[in-house]
Design a protein around this motif. Structure first.
Motif, PDB file in Angstrom:
ATOM      1  N   ILE A 162      31.099  32.219  46.238  1.00  0.00           N
ATOM      2  CA  ILE A 162      31.427  33.646  46.338  1.00  0.00           C
ATOM      3  C   ILE A 162      32.730  34.007  45.621  1.00  0.00           C
ATOM      4  CG2 ILE A 162      32.144  35.406  48.009  1.00  0.00           C
ATOM      5  CD1 ILE A 162      29.794  34.567  49.699  1.00  0.00           C
ATOM      6  N   PRO A 163      33.841  33.279  45.863  1.00  0.00           N
ATOM      7  CA  PRO A 163      35.050  33.660  45.120  1.00  0.00           C
ATOM      8  C   PRO A 163      34.875  33.561  43.613  1.00  0.00           C
ATOM      9  CG  PRO A 163      35.454  31.754  46.543  1.00  0.00           C
ATOM     10  CD  PRO A 163      34.105  32.243  46.861  1.00  0.00           C
ATOM     11  N   LEU A 164      34.134  32.544  43.173  1.00  0.00           N
ATOM     12  CA  LEU A 164      33.888  32.413  41.727  1.00  0.00           C
ATOM     13  C   LEU A 164      33.120  33.618  41.207  1.00  0.00           C
ATOM     14  CD1 LEU A 164      32.929  28.689  41.189  1.00  0.00           C
ATOM     15  CD2 LEU A 164      34.958  29.866  40.420  1.00  0.00           C
ATOM     16  N   ALA A 165      32.075  33.982  41.971  1.00  0.00           N
ATOM     17  CA  ALA A 165      31.279  35.134  41.552  1.00  0.00           C
ATOM     18  C   ALA A 165      32.135  36.384  41.540  1.00  0.00           C
ATOM     19  CB  ALA A 165      30.091  35.312  42.503  1.00  0.00           C
ATOM     20  N   PHE A 166      33.027  36.488  42.507  1.00  0.00           N
ATOM     21  CA  PHE A 166      33.891  37.663  42.577  1.00  0.00           C
ATOM     22  C   PHE A 166      34.771  37.750  41.332  1.00  0.00           C
ATOM     23  CE2 PHE A 166      37.807  39.798  43.868  1.00  0.00           C
ATOM     24  CZ  PHE A 166      37.280  40.996  44.305  1.00  0.00           C
ATOM     25  N   ILE A 167      35.385  36.637  40.960  1.00  0.00           N
ATOM     26  CA  ILE A 167      36.247  36.641  39.779  1.00  0.00           C
ATOM     27  C   ILE A 167      35.444  37.018  38.541  1.00  0.00           C
ATOM     28  CG2 ILE A 167      37.511  35.121  38.218  1.00  0.00           C
ATOM     29  CD1 ILE A 167      38.721  33.792  40.536  1.00  0.00           C
ATOM     30  N   LEU A 168      34.273  36.402  38.409  1.00  0.00           N
ATOM     31  CA  LEU A 168      33.436  36.714  37.245  1.00  0.00           C
ATOM     32  C   LEU A 168      33.062  38.192  37.228  1.00  0.00           C
ATOM     33  CD1 LEU A 168      31.047  33.666  37.050  1.00  0.00           C
ATOM     34  CD2 LEU A 168      32.664  34.407  35.334  1.00  0.00           C
ATOM     35  N   PHE A 169      32.717  38.698  38.421  1.00  0.00           N
ATOM     36  CA  PHE A 169      32.279  40.084  38.495  1.00  0.00           C
ATOM     37  C   PHE A 169      33.402  41.037  38.112  1.00  0.00           C
ATOM     38  CE2 PHE A 169      31.863  44.027  40.850  1.00  0.00           C
ATOM     39  CZ  PHE A 169      30.624  44.448  40.416  1.00  0.00           C
ATOM     40  N   VAL A 170      34.584  40.774  38.658  1.00  0.00           N
ATOM     41  CA  VAL A 170      35.692  41.710  38.436  1.00  0.00           C
ATOM     42  C   VAL A 170      36.201  41.627  37.009  1.00  0.00           C
ATOM     43  CG1 VAL A 170      38.078  42.176  39.066  1.00  0.00           C
ATOM     44  CG2 VAL A 170      36.386  41.777  40.831  1.00  0.00           C
ATOM     45  N   ARG A 214      42.478  39.485  27.248  1.00  0.00           N
ATOM     46  CA  ARG A 214      43.272  39.252  28.448  1.00  0.00           C
ATOM     47  C   ARG A 214      42.378  39.057  29.659  1.00  0.00           C
ATOM     48  NH1 ARG A 214      48.386  41.335  29.694  1.00  0.00           N
ATOM     49  NH2 ARG A 214      49.800  41.003  27.952  1.00  0.00           N
ATOM     50  N   MET A 215      41.330  39.856  29.709  1.00  0.00           N
ATOM     51  CA  MET A 215      40.417  39.726  30.854  1.00  0.00           C
ATOM     52  C   MET A 215      39.767  38.354  30.841  1.00  0.00           C
ATOM     53  SD  MET A 215      38.508  43.242  31.640  1.00  0.00           S
ATOM     54  CE  MET A 215      38.207  43.914  30.046  1.00  0.00           C
ATOM     55  N   ALA A 216      39.338  37.930  29.648  1.00  0.00           N
ATOM     56  CA  ALA A 216      38.691  36.624  29.552  1.00  0.00           C
ATOM     57  C   ALA A 216      39.670  35.535  29.962  1.00  0.00           C
ATOM     58  CB  ALA A 216      38.211  36.392  28.117  1.00  0.00           C
ATOM     59  N   PHE A 217      40.921  35.683  29.541  1.00  0.00           N
ATOM     60  CA  PHE A 217      41.912  34.672  29.893  1.00  0.00           C
ATOM     61  C   PHE A 217      42.119  34.631  31.401  1.00  0.00           C
ATOM     62  CE2 PHE A 217      46.288  33.440  30.760  1.00  0.00           C
ATOM     63  CZ  PHE A 217      46.282  32.171  30.211  1.00  0.00           C
ATOM     64  N   ALA A 218      42.309  35.846  31.965  1.00  0.00           N
ATOM     65  CA  ALA A 218      42.528  35.906  33.409  1.00  0.00           C
ATOM     66  C   ALA A 218      41.334  35.312  34.150  1.00  0.00           C
ATOM     67  CB  ALA A 218      42.742  37.351  33.844  1.00  0.00           C
ATOM     68  N   MET A 219      40.126  35.555  33.618  1.00  0.00           N
ATOM     69  CA  MET A 219      38.920  35.050  34.252  1.00  0.00           C
ATOM     70  C   MET A 219      38.905  33.524  34.251  1.00  0.00           C
ATOM     71  SD  MET A 219      35.124  36.103  33.178  1.00  0.00           S
ATOM     72  CE  MET A 219      34.996  35.022  31.790  1.00  0.00           C
ATOM     73  N   MET A 220      39.184  32.956  33.061  1.00  0.00           N
ATOM     74  CA  MET A 220      39.179  31.487  32.961  1.00  0.00           C
ATOM     75  C   MET A 220      40.249  30.896  33.865  1.00  0.00           C
ATOM     76  SD  MET A 220      37.456  30.552  29.795  1.00  0.00           S
ATOM     77  CE  MET A 220      36.761  31.468  28.491  1.00  0.00           C
ATOM     78  N   ALA A 221      41.435  31.512  33.838  1.00  0.00           N
ATOM     79  CA  ALA A 221      42.524  30.980  34.656  1.00  0.00           C
ATOM     80  C   ALA A 221      42.128  31.024  36.124  1.00  0.00           C
ATOM     81  CB  ALA A 221      43.799  31.780  34.401  1.00  0.00           C
ATOM     82  N   GLY A 222      41.564  32.146  36.533  1.00  0.00           N
ATOM     83  CA  GLY A 222      41.163  32.267  37.936  1.00  0.00           C
ATOM     84  C   GLY A 222      40.131  31.225  38.310  1.00  0.00           C
ATOM     85  N   MET A 223      39.141  31.019  37.412  1.00  0.00           N
ATOM     86  CA  MET A 223      38.092  30.036  37.688  1.00  0.00           C
ATOM     87  C   MET A 223      38.709  28.641  37.787  1.00  0.00           C
ATOM     88  SD  MET A 223      34.829  31.422  36.979  1.00  0.00           S
ATOM     89  CE  MET A 223      34.018  30.262  35.934  1.00  0.00           C
ATOM     90  N   ALA A 224      39.598  28.329  36.834  1.00  0.00           N
ATOM     91  CA  ALA A 224      40.205  26.999  36.824  1.00  0.00           C
ATOM     92  C   ALA A 224      40.966  26.783  38.126  1.00  0.00           C
ATOM     93  CB  ALA A 224      41.125  26.853  35.621  1.00  0.00           C
ATOM     94  N   LEU A 225      41.716  27.811  38.539  1.00  0.00           N
ATOM     95  CA  LEU A 225      42.490  27.694  39.773  1.00  0.00           C
ATOM     96  C   LEU A 225      41.571  27.429  40.960  1.00  0.00           C
ATOM     97  CD1 LEU A 225      45.292  30.402  39.698  1.00  0.00           C
ATOM     98  CD2 LEU A 225      45.511  27.949  40.149  1.00  0.00           C
ATOM     99  N   PHE A 277      41.278  24.161  43.199  1.00  0.00           N
ATOM    100  CA  PHE A 277      41.563  24.227  44.631  1.00  0.00           C
ATOM    101  C   PHE A 277      40.460  23.538  45.435  1.00  0.00           C
ATOM    102  CE2 PHE A 277      40.905  26.620  48.598  1.00  0.00           C
ATOM    103  CZ  PHE A 277      42.088  26.272  49.244  1.00  0.00           C
ATOM    104  N   PHE A 278      39.217  23.858  45.087  1.00  0.00           N
ATOM    105  CA  PHE A 278      38.104  23.245  45.810  1.00  0.00           C
ATOM    106  C   PHE A 278      38.066  21.737  45.598  1.00  0.00           C
ATOM    107  CE2 PHE A 278      35.899  27.525  45.754  1.00  0.00           C
ATOM    108  CZ  PHE A 278      36.119  27.714  47.095  1.00  0.00           C
ATOM    109  N   THR A 279      38.375  21.326  44.365  1.00  0.00           N
ATOM    110  CA  THR A 279      38.368  19.897  44.072  1.00  0.00           C
ATOM    111  C   THR A 279      39.393  19.182  44.945  1.00  0.00           C
ATOM    112  OG1 THR A 279      37.894  20.557  41.832  1.00  0.00           O
ATOM    113  CG2 THR A 279      38.405  18.238  42.195  1.00  0.00           C
TER     114      THR A 279
END
Lengths: 305, 670
Positions: B181-189, B561-572, B576-578
């Motif tokens: 869900i958080p991943l989907a949220f980041i992708l969606f936003v 910028r959005m793409a960067f923020a998206m990748m950064a958020g996903m990586a984070l 975190f889950f890892t």
């Protein structure tokens, strides 16, 4: 561990050749105040083992041969009218002994079986409204023929659960069989066995077994095993809390036999096939003899935390 | 030798992976679930074929029968493709593609031989699940897909784990979804939205329901039976009175005796003056596949590109195929086109002269007996009011001269009958008039503080042109059923008719309390939720994304910028889950004693003596000592200390014991 206990093992090993593990399991079961079920083909030494243990432990021994026409009174005893005194006198049945060998228990009808099993659970017998305590210590070693044989009434799960352990003897090894065939008749050896302890001493040992320490780390392991049986789709039912208690009690007995004051995972693993095999049923309907295999799978599936 | 190798291979291949029956049932349920949402629009033969294939597979699994031969499957496959080609004339596109995928999924179940086939079915199911969104994007659809996805994931976990029971399987699937869900949220936003056809759905994804650009007896009444939402309105300040809420839609000029149509020609641009009572509001318009937008009479400003036609309609260049949101400014008081082009007025006076003679006759009488146009209008309204007209949803059939029949015969009609009759009379009396269609009123949702305008609020009224006053709205329906204007449709209709109305429309009326209030409340809540869903999920377009990100404090929003923020958020998040998982896997229970023992085990593992996870310390020590007899004493020593500390009764804080173990482990070198 007392020296006497060691002697018991040595004596038993002289009678039952090549089965040291089963002998120790049986002893661990007795030390944990549990009843024992031995299941195997006729003639592999079930009765001899029970007899040898009773002799060595110095317990009063009674053997009850179960048959299909047996009635509960044949086990528990019966009140008989006394002409002289004009009242009834209770004649205790064979169950009033410290060690009972219930031979071929699954040849009796369920009614008779349950009379015995009730006595095992309550440690007392109630006939005609009067409750009479059974002697202490009180053990039942029951033997049973494989259920697929003719003329058997298989014990229901709820009654199997009354037995702390179920063990199998199996055929002796090549060398053991040679010794058996070449040696003296077993019955003769058993009759010559010398009691190594008294009932009171055995009761004291049982108290000591209760003191064997179980650490939180080991409880984690035991719980992991129970949880696995409940979560896995491999088994029809998971192990019950009573099975969990039995597992710990038997592991304590095993650790005590090994001369340790604390239970380690190996103790649990050693008794697990005995404790779990008659309580677990595979989803794929396999033969009962695969209970051991199931238990070994279980050991390998659960990591020691 | 080669022969024996060959036989072994075949023997390995054939019974290879006997898939668990329960797993097969799970896959069957997956395919069933992904097909259900499509059942209503699949051709009947496809639905029945799919069901037959599923039943067939269930039977085979239940009886443990062998799978059908490949040639048979191939024949079914070829037949299906042929059927699709005949039915759709293509294999691509929305309808044909979805149909093909669903048939393929059902067929794949019939050649389920190995774990690989099961994986293919699961991936296919995950793909087909998306196609449901081609047809519906409602919240309910999304929830159903979420449930379906959970089942698919649980089946996948079953395939992977083998022995896990149903409940833990569902739990793992649930955890997987929750983590997603958080991943989907980041992708969606953050996923850069591009406006264009790439994201749009094909034209045929929308069915039009709503007002048409023509009107004939019964066309508005038909809409009254639908409680579908036409649009939602949020007023900036106070909402206007209900009888002022005329939402202007298509204006109809030309009448052929049966149907009113828009006609063509524009002679004079729209002109408004003497404005009063300004009002601001925001409209969220449902897709309707028509060009026009709705606004309160009369609109003066609108936030999206739209043109005002000569007869005060708001029109866009392209049809509204996705939910459209706009804010508008209207003036409730106005004077519209006080100077009208004579040719325009001529159009507003035209009617088929050879029809409806009695109506013409009546209008001429009124004209001759009246001193002014206003007097004619009030005579007409009084006529409607007094001569026994009825407002009803189910008017009787009309004959050849519909207006005559209605005015002098049946006298029962819905708003279009009255509007049509009134405009005809006006034109016959020499007063320029036209029909206006749109919506009237709306239902207030106090939970969301907005108004819902449903299709059942559709309405038709009239406009007449008066010298110096311009186009003036006259609602003849108000003359017969004032409650329709003031309270809503349900209040205006006789009891027998209102039973035919949709539940929600009935519920609006305070006069008819036959709908329990909690039900109304639930419906309001649901609609408020749907509105939020429409606004924030479906309507999350570039503008809203921009607005949202700006509010979140992001500056200079570019897609990079959005793409960067998206990748950064996903990586984070993934990181975190890892970490969380690693912690659970290894660091659990890592007290000092265990840590030292694991270090000892690692030292042995480097030499190839790896402890099995289920291997107890003593068993392991015995095995290790057998392989490396020269270290047996050290191994036994460490194991004994470890067992005593971990399982023994010694104090957990036995510092000396831990020290000794630490020294022993440190000194242990292979």
């Amino acid at each position: 561990m007392g020296n006497s206990l060691h002697n018991v093992i040595t004596q038993a090993e002289q009678v039952i050749l090549g089965k040291p593990h089963q002998i120790r399991l049986a002893l661990a079961c007795l030390l944990a105040r549990g009843h024992l079920l031995i299941e195997d083909l006729p003639g592999v030494g079930k009765t001899t083992l029970a007899h040898a243990l009773a002799r060595s432990l110095g317990l009063q021994f009674q053997r009850i041969q179960f048959t299909s026409d047996m009635l509960p009174a044949d086990i528990l005893g019966v009140s008989v009218y006394q002409r002289e005194s004009g009242d009834f006198k209770f004649h205790p049945g064979p169950i009033f002994a410290q060690m009972i060998l219930a031979d071929e228990i699954n040849r009796a009808t369920p009614k008779t079986q349950s009379a015995l099993l009730e006595a095992m659970e309550e440690q007392q017998v109630t006939t005609e409204g009067i409750t009479r305590p059974l002697p202490s210590p009180f053990f039942v070693i029951a033997t049973q023929n494989p259920t697929y044989q003719i003329g058997t009434f298989p014990l229901p799960e709820s009654q199997l659960d009354r037995f702390l352990m179920r063990i199998q003897l199996g055929y002796p090894g090549e060398q053991a069989e040679r010794g058996l065939l070449a040696g003296v008749e077993r019955r003769e050896i058993v009759s010559r066995l010398i009691p190594q302890m008294e009932a009171a001493e055995l009761l004291a040992l049982q108290q000591q077994v209760k003191q064997v320490f179980v650490s939180p780390a080991l409880l984690d392991y035991a719980q992991a095993i129970l949880r696995h049986t409940r979560e896995s789709a491999r088994y029809v039912h998971g192990l019950s809390p009573r099975a969990g208690l039995s597992l710990l009690a038997a592991a304590r007995g095993w650790a005590f036999l090994d001369g340790r004051s604390a239970v380690i995972p190996e103790d649990v693993q050693a008794v697990l096939p005995g404790v779990a095999s008659h309580r677990l049923q595979s989803v794929q309907d396999v033969q009962i003899s695969d209970g051991d295999k199931l238990a070994r799978e279980l050991i390998e599936a659960v990591a020691i935390p | 030798m080669p022969a024996s190798v060959g036989t072994v291979r075949i023997a390995e291949l054939e019974p290879a992976m006997q898939l668990n029956t329960h797993l097969i049932y799970g896959l069957l349920i997956c395919v069933l679930l992904i097909s259900i949402p499509h059942a209503e629009h699949l051709p009947f033969w496809v639905s029945s074929l799919s069901v037959m294939l599923l039943v067939w597979r269930t039977y085979l699994a239940y009886c443990n029968r062998p799978l059908p031969p490949r040639w048979l499957l191939f024949a079914v496959m070829a037949g299906s493709v042929g059927g699709i080609l005949i039915g759709f004339h293509t294999l691509f596109g929305r309808e044909a593609g979805v149909t093909l995928l669903i048939l393929l999924a059902a067929l794949k179940l019939l050649e389920l031989r190995s774990a690989r086939d099961a994986t293919v079915v699961i991936y296919l199911a995950c793909f087909v699940i998306i196609t449901g969104f081609f047809y519906s994007q409602s919240m309910l659809t999304a929830l159903f897909m979420l449930a379906t996805l959970t089942v698919i994931l649980a089946t996948w976990v079953h395939l992977q784990s083998g022995t896990l029971a149903l409940r833990p399987r569902l739990r793992i699937a649930g955890i997987l979804l929750l983590q997603a869900i958080p991943l989907a949220f980041i992708l969606f936003v953050l996923f850069p939205r591009v406006e264009g056809p790439l994201w749009g759905l094909p034209q045929d994804a929308y069915t039009s329901s709503g007002l048409d650009d023509r009107m004939s007896p019964g066309s508005v009444g038909k809409l009254a039976l639908s409680d579908a939402v036409a649009f939602r309105v949020m007023f900036k300040d106070h909402p206007p009175q209900r009888d002022q809420m005329y939402w202007r839609g298509p204006v109809l000029w030309d009448f052929d005796g049966h149907t009113w149509t828009q006609g063509r020609g524009s002679f004079k641009p729209p002109q408004l003056d003497s404005l009063a009572y300004p009002i601001d509001y925001t409209v969220t318009l449902e897709p309707q596949n028509k060009n026009w937008l709705f606004a309160l009479e009369m609109p003066t400003q609108i936030s999206i590109p739209a043109a005002m036609t000569y007869d005060f309609q708001l029109r866009q260049n392209s049809p509204v195929t996705s939910r459209e949101r706009y804010s508008a400014h209207s003036q409730l008081g106005y004077r519209a086109n006080a100077e009208e082009d004579p040719r325009q007025l001529q159009r507003a006076l035209t009617f088929p002269y050879n029809s409806n003679p009695r109506a013409q006759q009546l209008a001429r009488e009124w004209h001759n007996n009246s001193t002014s146009d206003e007097a004619v209008i009030s005579t007409a309204l009084a006529y409607f009011n007094r001569e026994g007209f009825h407002y009803t949803l189910s008017p009787p059939q009309l004959g050849a001269n519909e207006i005559d029949d209605f005015l002098f015969g049946t006298r029962k009609g819905f708003c279009e009958h009255f509007a049509s009759g009134f405009v005809f009379l006006m034109r016959a009396a020499g007063i320029p008039a036209r029909v206006v269609t749109g919506y009237l009123g709306g239902e207030y949702n106090d939970l969301g503080d907005y108004y819902i305008v449903r299709q059942s609020d559709a309405h038709a009224w009239a406009e007449v042109w008066l010298r110096r006053r311009g186009w003036v709205r006259i609602d003849p329906t108000a003359a017969i059923a004032p409650a329709r204007v003031e309270l809503g449709m349900a209040a205006a209709l006789p009891e027998s008719d209102s039973a035919a109305l949709p539940l929600m429309v009935r519920a609006q009326s305070p006069a008819l309390i036959n709908v329990p209030s909690w039900l109304v409340n639930v419906r309001f809540k649901l609609d408020a939720l749907t509105n939020k869903w429409n606004l924030w999920v479906l309507g999350y377009n570039p503008e809203r994304q921009f607005a949202f990100l700006t509010r979140m404090g992001m500056e200079e929003i570019t897609w990079q910028r959005m793409a960067f923020a998206m990748m950064a958020g996903m990586a984070l998040l993934v990181g975190f889950f890892t970490l969380l998982m690693l912690r659970q896997l290894t660091v659990r229970n890592i007290d000092e004693v265990q840590r030292l023992y694991l270090k000892f085990c690692r030292a042995l593992a480097k030499k190839g003596i790896v402890r099995e996870t289920h291997e107890g310390p003593q068993d392991f020590a015995a095995r290790a000592a057998q392989i490396k007899p020269q270290f047996a004493p050290a191994i036994a020593d460490i194991t004994a200390r470890y067992a005593a500390l971990r399982y023994g009764q010694s104090d957990a804080m036995d510092v000396n014991g831990i020290q000794a173990l630490r020294r022993a482990v440190a000194a242990f070198k292979l």
